[in-house]
Design a protein around this motif. Sequence first.
Motif, PDB file in Angstrom:
ATOM      1  N   SER A 135       2.824   6.788  -6.663  1.00 13.72           N
ATOM      2  CA  SER A 135       2.012   7.855  -7.245  1.00 13.72           C
ATOM      3  C   SER A 135       2.658   9.216  -6.984  1.00 13.72           C
ATOM      4  O   SER A 135       2.598  10.121  -7.814  1.00 13.72           O
ATOM      5  CB  SER A 135       0.587   7.812  -6.710  1.00 13.72           C
ATOM      6  OG  SER A 135       0.617   7.858  -5.308  1.00 13.72           O
ATOM      7  N   MET A 143       0.824  -1.199   0.000  1.00 15.74           N
ATOM      8  CA  MET A 143       0.000   0.000   0.000  1.00 15.74           C
ATOM      9  C   MET A 143       0.865   1.258   0.000  1.00 15.74           C
ATOM     10  O   MET A 143       0.690   2.170  -0.788  1.00 15.74           O
ATOM     11  CB  MET A 143      -0.897  -0.034   1.239  1.00 15.74           C
ATOM     12  CG  MET A 143      -2.040   0.877   1.095  1.00 15.74           C
ATOM     13  SD  MET A 143      -3.720   0.394   1.086  1.00 15.74           S
ATOM     14  CE  MET A 143      -4.328  -0.953   0.578  1.00 15.74           C
ATOM     15  N   LYS A 181       2.597   1.893  -3.230  1.00 15.45           N
ATOM     16  CA  LYS A 181       1.793   2.518  -4.283  1.00 15.45           C
ATOM     17  C   LYS A 181       1.684   4.011  -4.060  1.00 15.45           C
ATOM     18  O   LYS A 181       1.692   4.807  -5.008  1.00 15.45           O
ATOM     19  CB  LYS A 181       0.400   1.879  -4.311  1.00 15.45           C
ATOM     20  CG  LYS A 181       0.423   0.599  -5.099  1.00 15.45           C
ATOM     21  CD  LYS A 181      -0.904  -0.067  -5.128  1.00 15.45           C
ATOM     22  CE  LYS A 181      -0.779  -1.399  -5.862  1.00 15.45           C
ATOM     23  NZ  LYS A 181      -1.846  -2.314  -5.485  1.00 15.45           N
ATOM     24  N   TYR A 182       1.588   4.358  -2.757  1.00 21.03           N
ATOM     25  CA  TYR A 182       1.499   5.770  -2.417  1.00 21.03           C
ATOM     26  C   TYR A 182       2.759   6.502  -2.887  1.00 21.03           C
ATOM     27  O   TYR A 182       2.709   7.550  -3.527  1.00 21.03           O
ATOM     28  CB  TYR A 182       1.309   5.885  -0.908  1.00 21.03           C
ATOM     29  CG  TYR A 182       1.324   7.292  -0.391  1.00 21.03           C
ATOM     30  CD1 TYR A 182       0.462   8.258  -0.948  1.00 21.03           C
ATOM     31  CD2 TYR A 182       2.168   7.664   0.637  1.00 21.03           C
ATOM     32  CE1 TYR A 182       0.464   9.535  -0.463  1.00 21.03           C
ATOM     33  CE2 TYR A 182       2.180   8.941   1.116  1.00 21.03           C
ATOM     34  CZ  TYR A 182       1.322   9.890   0.573  1.00 21.03           C
ATOM     35  OH  TYR A 182       1.335  11.169   1.032  1.00 21.03           O
TER      36      TYR A 182
END
Lengths: 309, 449
Positions: free
Chosen positions: B8, B1, B4-5
């Motif tokens: 981005s 998680m 992915k943060y």
Amino acid sequence: MDHAFSSANHAVVKHTQLQQKLKTHLAAMGFIAPSAIFLGVFVFYPLVKTVYYSMFLTNALGQPVKFIGLSNYGTLLQDKFFMKSLLTTFIFVFMVTLLTTVSALALAMVTSKHLKGTTLFRTFFASTMGVSVSVASVLWLFIFQPTTGVSDMVLNLLHLPPIHWLTDNTWSLFAVILTVVWMNLGFSFLALTGALENVATPLYEVADIEGVTTWHKFYHITLPQISPTLFFVGTVTMINAFQTFGQVDLLTKGGPNNSTNLIVYQIYKDAFVNLNVGKASTESIVLALLIALVTIAQFKLTEKRVMYQ
Amino acid sequence: MKKKYVMSLIAIVLMISIVLLGMSRLSRPVSANQRTTIVFWHSMGGKPADALKKLVAKYNASQTKYTVVPQYQGAYTESLPKYINVANSSAAPAIVQAQEIATSTMLSTKSTEPVSRLLDSQVINQIEDNIARYYTVDNQLQSLPFNSSTPVLYYNKSLVEKLGLKPLPEDPSYQDILNLAQAITEKTNHQTKGMTIEAYGWLFEELTANQNQLLANHDNGRESGQYATKININTPAARRLMTFMKQAIQDKSFVSYGSGDIAEANQQTAFLAGKLGMFMQSSASTGDLQANAKFKLGVTYVPHADDIARNGLTLGGASLWVNKHQTTATKEGVTDFLKFMSSAQSQAQWQLATGYLAVNKNAKALPQVTSAIAKDSNLGVATKQLETSKKNSVTAGPLVPILPIERTNVETAMQSIVNGADIEKSLQTAEDATNKALASYNSANHMQK
């Protein structure tokens, strides 16, 4: 103690839950961020700025020089030219949406029978999808040319008087509608053809056994079955029609006598030719509100009749 | 998680840096041993664009200090708002070509340097007086006239001769035009229509100027310390012009092509196909028509009203403006380049290639020009029409900011008159709408006064 333990345990659980929640939120934000930033920069910021400009007198450089509140809106609503443009836009959007949907459906129905050559005709009917606005407009310009155009040659052969498509008040709007419908036809045709292909054949077989008429079959089976696509095509065509610019710019420049002066074209002229950013902003906001209203109305009125499976 | 943060985030940073990198590439470094780059925004398409590129290439080859880079920025109406957006920033071009009716707007950007401060008076004095007057404001030549034109009347001379009619005089009256239009229409059994008048604000302005009618008060907005507060559209001159048009419609010798670019294209096509006897258009079209007409082309002055002597015309076209936020080196280059562009040689080359009028007085004495005019007298008509115009505030041209709006309103009025509306009412509607726009412009732009 037992109580204390459970409470502490509870707190820990709560804490980890909170952490989990925060993590999820952060991750979600990370995912949203790119589109949020892009929408913010390219949609919301300009929108807010447009509202801001619409409340100002602006000079030739587009700078706001004097706050005048809502009086731009007041002036606009009393402006005969703007009101006429509004009416023209509504007639235009209504006609384009209606004609595009009906003729696309008619063509799709015709080619839905699997006969010899169907594929060829389907290719023909869908081919306007590959044509750009400028190419289409120039093509129609040649057709409409008053002295050497194809349209008058045909009318002449039929012993009919020539029609001044783009210079006669009574025909100009229709000429632009025709061009836009022709352009939109390819996409709508393709979408509806797809929808027709997906109607379950057993429904028709049952109807055949019952021995109902073709019209009955169309109205009670085909139409409900393709209604989601029909609704989609109608909405998209309508929104596109509201935004029509290229055809007007290339074919008529809003003339003759403002008969094809759609609001989008008026906004362009006020902003970039007449250099009146305040007025153009006001018109943009009015247009945005109108599109929103019409779309809501369309959803409320027609979506009830849409049958989703 | 978390990964992915981070991903981005990286993506966002990447995108922003790409944008920034792109922006930094826009500013051009100028090193000492390189030529100084002069960015020149223009709006010339088709034949004039080729002629312009040839002139610029000739200049670039003639010296080693500067490189002029011509950049097409779309039609006048497209490049003007672009320029306004960057006028007082580092992205501004050194030179920008702007239409004659944008003169007042260009001045209001307060971003330009009058060319009379850059060029020697010797260079300035070579510019044709009737052309220089248009761009002279506050006794300074604000921009360098480059492509200038006046409208002329084109007619199918072969057809006129074939039908046994008399060719038009150099300075025809409304009645001369009506007579010829009617004769052409009747003798060809309506196969060829006699005439058209495009619903075009510029033609309206020129044909009323030819009757000595001011378009705006305060000497066309040129009175020192003043600005236009009223635009005259419903005038006796305009009514005479519209009556002339209406008479042709009644005679059934008139055909309407509407307004805008298509009208221009359509009337030209019809004329070349022998379906239209006469029309009025910029002298800049002479070259194109000459090249494509399969008949003898007639060119004369635009007509004057009966019983009213010809006052003469104001000019159309565009001029070159110098942006003041430029380095000294760039400004020197701009000065040198403008001197080249306004020279008799360059202007002669420009006139012969395009049909625009040479802005340099000495160009018409050059052998290439005299021999071309001797071969084809049509090429000299527009120059003579402008030279013989009276020198007054009417022919100096309007210095009014909202002329695009005025033109739209006038064109609407002309079209409704063609469609049968009342002359006076239509003109008054146009005048009221225009003055309302002018009042609102003045209240936003002259607040200090």
